[in-house]
Design an enzyme around this catalytic site. Sequence first.
Site, PDB file in Angstrom:
ATOM      1  N   GLU A  19     -37.948 -18.389  -4.324  1.00  0.00           N
ATOM      2  CA  GLU A  19     -36.950 -19.465  -4.286  1.00  0.00           C
ATOM      3  C   GLU A  19     -35.528 -18.961  -4.115  1.00  0.00           C
ATOM      4  O   GLU A  19     -34.683 -19.635  -3.547  1.00  0.00           O
ATOM      5  CB  GLU A  19     -37.045 -20.299  -5.582  1.00  0.00           C
ATOM      6  N   ARG A  50     -27.371  -0.522  17.759  1.00  0.00           N
ATOM      7  CA  ARG A  50     -27.120  -0.363  19.201  1.00  0.00           C
ATOM      8  C   ARG A  50     -25.642  -0.142  19.498  1.00  0.00           C
ATOM      9  O   ARG A  50     -25.289   0.298  20.586  1.00  0.00           O
ATOM     10  CB  ARG A  50     -27.655  -1.563  19.972  1.00  0.00           C
ATOM     11  N   ASP A  87     -21.114  -7.207  26.484  1.00  0.00           N
ATOM     12  CA  ASP A  87     -22.151  -8.113  25.996  1.00  0.00           C
ATOM     13  C   ASP A  87     -21.579  -9.505  25.740  1.00  0.00           C
ATOM     14  O   ASP A  87     -20.392  -9.665  25.464  1.00  0.00           O
ATOM     15  CB  ASP A  87     -22.730  -7.608  24.663  1.00  0.00           C
ATOM     16  N   PRO A 144     -29.642 -17.705   3.108  1.00  0.00           N
ATOM     17  CA  PRO A 144     -29.182 -18.846   3.903  1.00  0.00           C
ATOM     18  C   PRO A 144     -27.745 -19.267   3.605  1.00  0.00           C
ATOM     19  O   PRO A 144     -27.082 -19.863   4.444  1.00  0.00           O
ATOM     20  CB  PRO A 144     -30.161 -19.964   3.513  1.00  0.00           C
TER      21      PRO A 144
END
Length: 244
Positions: free
Chosen positions: A116, A154, A169, A89
Amino acid sequence: MNIHILSLFPEMFTGVFNSSILKKAQEKEEVAINVINFRDFSGNKHHQVDDYPYGGGAGMVLKPEPIFNAVESLMTHSEHKRRIILLCPQGERFTQQKAEELAKEEELIFICGHYEGYDERIREHLVTDEISIGDFVLTGGELAAMTVVDSVVRLLPNVLGKAESHEQDSFSTGLLEHPHYTRPVEFRGYKVPDVLMSGNHAAIAKWRKEQSLKRTVERRPDLLDKVELSETEKQLINELKSNL
């Protein structure tokens, strides 16, 4: 490209990596994907990979030994330049530009955490990149790894067949992509814009650019600060904003 993924749950990747574009990319030998259970590198008879944090606190922390050992085992088998990516994160927010950067590499190693967090020595002395796919927390890094791998693979040559398939895109141009239409021309009273059936390629390109700008203004105006725009495009954007 060679991709290695270190995970405590290798079975999670089976369906994703054996389906659709990722499966075809492997069959074409554009990419080789290897999922490794780093519990096998724990070095202790109980195969323990986590422990209590020094200083106290809730949760368990991944030990450095299994992850260092697993990554170093890969380094003995290849001379490729490699990026070692920690999924967490606190990492850099993943973007299309980051995917394009990683797609130029020969070898990627992804580390999927659980519990954790990681022993900080993994972060400081082993990895080259830290990546987050958004401002939220998952139970582990596996889903994030799948997302990043799919986005990168991709972009590899010959995976999608035509470079144009990804060059326009959303985010590749800095803007959101224009709308798409296909047959039938009319569906439940809703018609395809006439310009798309005109055969006038210049007019179609202009329409698509305008629609891309319109969609970006309406949905992601923050992207406009990062895009180099012509005076005509700036004028169009001002007109669109005034009509919102």
